[in-house]
Design an enzyme around this catalytic site. Structure first.
Site, PDB file in Angstrom:
ATOM      1  N   GLU A  19       0.737  -1.169  -0.144  1.00 21.40           N
ATOM      2  CA  GLU A  19      -0.095   0.006  -0.028  1.00 21.40           C
ATOM      3  C   GLU A  19       0.913   1.265  -0.023  1.00 21.40           C
ATOM      4  O   GLU A  19       1.894   1.274   0.411  1.00 21.40           O
ATOM      5  CB  GLU A  19      -0.897   0.018   1.082  1.00 21.40           C
ATOM      6  N   CYS A  67       3.344   8.393   1.459  1.00 19.46           N
ATOM      7  CA  CYS A  67       3.694   7.416   2.366  1.00 19.46           C
ATOM      8  C   CYS A  67       3.921   6.093   1.646  1.00 19.46           C
ATOM      9  O   CYS A  67       3.096   5.582   0.782  1.00 19.46           O
ATOM     10  CB  CYS A  67       2.761   7.299   3.480  1.00 19.46           C
ATOM     11  N   CYS A  89       5.937  -7.146   7.187  1.00 22.32           N
ATOM     12  CA  CYS A  89       6.963  -6.673   8.130  1.00 22.32           C
ATOM     13  C   CYS A  89       7.641  -8.015   9.101  1.00 22.32           C
ATOM     14  O   CYS A  89       6.514  -8.561   9.601  1.00 22.32           O
ATOM     15  CB  CYS A  89       6.687  -5.545   8.718  1.00 22.32           C
ATOM     16  N   CYS A 142       5.756  -5.567  15.685  1.00 16.47           N
ATOM     17  CA  CYS A 142       5.507  -4.414  16.748  1.00 16.47           C
ATOM     18  C   CYS A 142       3.981  -4.890  17.212  1.00 16.47           C
ATOM     19  O   CYS A 142       2.966  -4.985  16.581  1.00 16.47           O
ATOM     20  CB  CYS A 142       5.755  -3.254  16.481  1.00 16.47           C
ATOM     21  N   CYS A 144       1.039  -2.560  15.916  1.00 12.43           N
ATOM     22  CA  CYS A 144       0.927  -2.199  14.394  1.00 12.43           C
ATOM     23  C   CYS A 144       0.215  -3.360  13.584  1.00 12.43           C
ATOM     24  O   CYS A 144       0.627  -4.605  13.763  1.00 12.43           O
ATOM     25  CB  CYS A 144       2.255  -2.034  14.013  1.00 12.43           C
ATOM     26  N   GLY A 170       6.251  -2.225   6.308  1.00 14.99           N
ATOM     27  CA  GLY A 170       7.879  -2.828   6.369  1.00 14.99           C
ATOM     28  C   GLY A 170       8.896  -1.788   7.185  1.00 14.99           C
ATOM     29  O   GLY A 170       8.436  -0.771   7.563  1.00 14.99           O
ATOM     30  N   GLU A 171      10.023  -2.493   7.161  1.00 14.38           N
ATOM     31  CA  GLU A 171      11.065  -1.840   7.888  1.00 14.38           C
ATOM     32  C   GLU A 171      12.193  -1.600   6.737  1.00 14.38           C
ATOM     33  O   GLU A 171      13.087  -2.310   6.565  1.00 14.38           O
ATOM     34  CB  GLU A 171      11.516  -2.756   8.978  1.00 14.38           C
ATOM     35  N   SER A 228      11.576   6.133   8.390  1.00 11.28           N
ATOM     36  CA  SER A 228      11.093   5.930   9.871  1.00 11.28           C
ATOM     37  C   SER A 228      11.436   4.487  10.050  1.00 11.28           C
ATOM     38  O   SER A 228      11.394   3.578   9.336  1.00 11.28           O
ATOM     39  CB  SER A 228       9.537   6.059   9.960  1.00 11.28           C
ATOM     40  N   SER A 240      10.900   5.386  15.571  1.00  8.45           N
ATOM     41  CA  SER A 240       9.569   4.882  16.137  1.00  8.45           C
ATOM     42  C   SER A 240      10.137   4.625  17.476  1.00  8.45           C
ATOM     43  O   SER A 240      10.485   3.475  17.630  1.00  8.45           O
ATOM     44  CB  SER A 240       9.079   3.818  15.391  1.00  8.45           C
ATOM     45  N   ASN A 264      -3.989   4.568  16.299  1.00  9.53           N
ATOM     46  CA  ASN A 264      -4.927   4.021  15.395  1.00  9.53           C
ATOM     47  C   ASN A 264      -5.515   2.763  15.780  1.00  9.53           C
ATOM     48  O   ASN A 264      -4.720   1.789  15.522  1.00  9.53           O
ATOM     49  CB  ASN A 264      -4.671   4.157  13.967  1.00  9.53           C
ATOM     50  N   CYS A 304      -1.753   5.787  10.125  1.00 12.62           N
ATOM     51  CA  CYS A 304      -0.463   5.048  10.512  1.00 12.62           C
ATOM     52  C   CYS A 304      -0.647   3.759  11.241  1.00 12.62           C
ATOM     53  O   CYS A 304      -1.701   3.573  12.159  1.00 12.62           O
ATOM     54  CB  CYS A 304       0.331   5.893  11.608  1.00 12.62           C
TER      55      CYS A 304
HETATM   56  N1  SAH Z   1       9.074  -0.095  10.329  1.00 16.15           N
HETATM   57  C1  SAH Z   1       8.937   1.521  10.450  1.00 16.15           C
HETATM   58  C2  SAH Z   1       8.104   2.143   9.441  1.00 16.15           C
HETATM   59  C3  SAH Z   1       6.818   1.740   9.430  1.00 16.15           C
HETATM   60  S1  SAH Z   1       5.669   2.110  10.701  1.00 16.15           S
HETATM   61  C4  SAH Z   1       9.076   1.842  11.772  1.00 16.15           C
HETATM   62  O1  SAH Z   1       8.744   1.128  12.592  1.00 16.15           O
HETATM   63  O2  SAH Z   1       9.177   3.212  11.783  1.00 16.15           O
HETATM   64  C5  SAH Z   1       5.588   3.799  10.456  1.00 16.15           C
HETATM   65  C6  SAH Z   1       4.999   4.609  11.716  1.00 16.15           C
HETATM   66  O3  SAH Z   1       3.426   4.164  12.029  1.00 16.15           O
HETATM   67  C7  SAH Z   1       5.770   4.525  12.969  1.00 16.15           C
HETATM   68  O4  SAH Z   1       5.976   5.679  13.693  1.00 16.15           O
HETATM   69  C8  SAH Z   1       5.067   3.450  13.955  1.00 16.15           C
HETATM   70  O5  SAH Z   1       5.096   3.532  15.309  1.00 16.15           O
HETATM   71  C9  SAH Z   1       3.560   4.025  13.436  1.00 16.15           C
HETATM   72  N2  SAH Z   1       2.341   3.149  13.773  1.00 16.15           N
HETATM   73  C10 SAH Z   1       2.338   1.664  13.517  1.00 16.15           C
HETATM   74  N3  SAH Z   1       1.083   1.290  14.008  1.00 16.15           N
HETATM   75  C11 SAH Z   1       0.597   2.451  14.311  1.00 16.15           C
HETATM   76  C12 SAH Z   1      -0.746   2.559  15.138  1.00 16.15           C
HETATM   77  N4  SAH Z   1      -1.460   1.539  15.363  1.00 16.15           N
HETATM   78  N5  SAH Z   1      -1.225   3.606  15.100  1.00 16.15           N
HETATM   79  C13 SAH Z   1      -0.500   4.758  14.970  1.00 16.15           C
HETATM   80  N6  SAH Z   1       0.753   4.559  14.554  1.00 16.15           N
HETATM   81  C14 SAH Z   1       1.076   3.475  14.257  1.00 16.15           C
END
Ligand code: SAH
Length: 374
Positions: free
Chosen positions: A116, A129, A136, A140, A143, A189-190, A221, A244, A320, A363
């Site tokens: 996406e 974005c 990924c 986390c 996420c 993804g990372e 990020s 993050s 979110n 996000c």
């Molecule tokens: N892997 C990378 C990039 C993808 S996540 C990273 O970890 O930064 C991109 C951003 O979305 C990160 O800052 C993450 O903390 C945030 N994010 C992930 N899940 C989320 C959620 N459920 N609500 C709000 N932000 C979220």
């Protein structure tokens, strides 16, 4: 409970004829090639070097995605290119448009994998974005992308194609990248686990003869793949960096980010302190606000102590929620109170406005979910 509605779909048949499949599978997608690599290609095709520059401008400056439209190239060359190369095999599967103008693009890669990308318009700039991996591996806890695990890395061509396809969908092809286009590598993804392709994409974005999206307009990020942060510090062309963080102590961060057990906060912050910044540049620390998990006054003070001496700014991201995720969003009042504590201590802190919430584009919601009813 994980819903069976959510699938990372890969491997579905994409090509209609077997012949086509055989030809295209070996072809390199042109959207991942540097000017030098395009020159090599032209050499192989027995063409003059200046043709490579023309092709490069057609692909990256004018974003033409079919050879027919490249009218400054002779017909014979266009045919040769069509026979031997392929520009991109990424296709738009679906577009979701939110009430705030955000558009979420579900994209299908050559092998049927889906990723996406999200387009977010603002008054004087747009932000795109983009994803860097299909799925990924980091898992986390808050996420959605992590729910499915990693399917594969994206190629540099696939990373770049997202930007070109989104710009074309919004502005049409044939014109230069609009001024003020920003890219955030914050989709699925990372990016630092797909380091070479992510950095190659950043260099392709930056090229003055091509997309002309300066590195200061690109933010990568990461959840904190520490050795790659030291690698990034050595890059001549490097994007802005966002970490993050979301937790200011190891006990909580271990729970939220499994990767923290490998690279704990002290190690991560040491890499951040060593990271070279230009005079006006700051590192961004993203902090997802999780109700009664990391949003107390005490958490704010711990965050201030952790970031002491770092040229930092903090982006507070309202969580979110999703049925699959075990967290709730902090209230607006709590987020404001938390922000006030940071700002009072001299730590710049901003609240990120959620975008595209009504189309699951915000996000942490990107999951290439196969929506039966969408
Ligand atoms: N892997 C990378 C990039 C993808 S996540 C990273 O970890 O930064 C991109 C951003 O979305 C990160 O800052 C993450 O903390 C945030 N994010 C992930 N899940 C989320 C959620 N459920 N609500 C709000 N932000 C979220």
């Amino acid at each position: 409970m994980r819903s069976s509605l959510f699938l990372l779909r890969c491997g579905a048949a994409f090509y209609t004829s077997a012949m086509e499949l055989v030809n295209l599978q070996n072809a390199t997608e042109l959207l991942g090639l540097t000017p030098a690599q395009l020159q090599e290609l032209m050499q192989k095709l027995n063409e003059k070097p200046f043709r490579a520059r023309q092709l490069y401008a057609n692909l990256f400056r004018r974003r033409l995605l079919n050879f027919e439209a490249m009218t400054d190239l002779p017909k014979t060359l266009r045919r040769k290119l069509a026979d031997h190369t392929i520009i991109t095999r990424t296709r738009i599967e679906k577009v979701f448009v939110a009430s705030d103008g955000t558009r979420r693009f579900l994209l299908r890669l050559f092998d049927g994998c889906e990723v996406e990308a999200v387009f977010m318009p603002e008054d004087h700039r747009d932000t795109i974005c983009i994803s860097s991996q299909v799925g990924c591996p980091l898992a986390c806890d808050f996420c959605m992308t992590g729910v499915f695990g990693l399917k594969r890395n994206m190629s540099a061509a696939e990373i770049v194609a997202q930007v070109i396809i989104v710009l074309n969908a919004v502005y049409g092809a044939g014109n230069e990248t609009p001024h003020g286009t920003n890219i955030v590598m914050m989709g699925m993804g990372e990016p630092l686990l797909n380091y070479d392709n992510a950095m190659k994409a950043v260099r392709l974005f930056a090229d003055e003869e091509g997309l002309q999206i300066a590195p200061r307009r690109v933010t990568l990020s990461t959840a904190g793949i520490v050795p790659r942060l030291y690698d990034m510090a050595q890059e001549a062309i490097r994007p802005r960096l966002a970490i993050s963080l979301t937790a200011a102590n190891d006990e909580l961060r271990n729970r939220l980010f499994p990767i923290n057990r490998k690279y704990p906060l002290a190690v991560l912050l040491a890499a951040c302190r060593a990271y070279p910044l230009s005079e006006r540049e700051r590192l961004t620390f993203e902090y997802v606000m999780l109700k009664e998990v990391n949003d107390s006054d005490k958490d704010a003070r711990q965050l201030i102590r952790l970031l002491a001496g770092v040229k930092a700014k903090v982006n507070l991201i309202p969580h979110n929620p999703a049925p699959e995720l075990p967290y709730l969003a902090s209230s607006e009042e709590r987020i404001l109170a938390f922000q006030k504590i940071l700002v009072a201590a001299g730590l710049p802190a901003f609240i990120r406005r959620p975008r595209g919430q009504d189309i699951a584009a915000a996000c942490g919601q990107l999951a290439a979910r196969h929506q039966a009813n969408a």
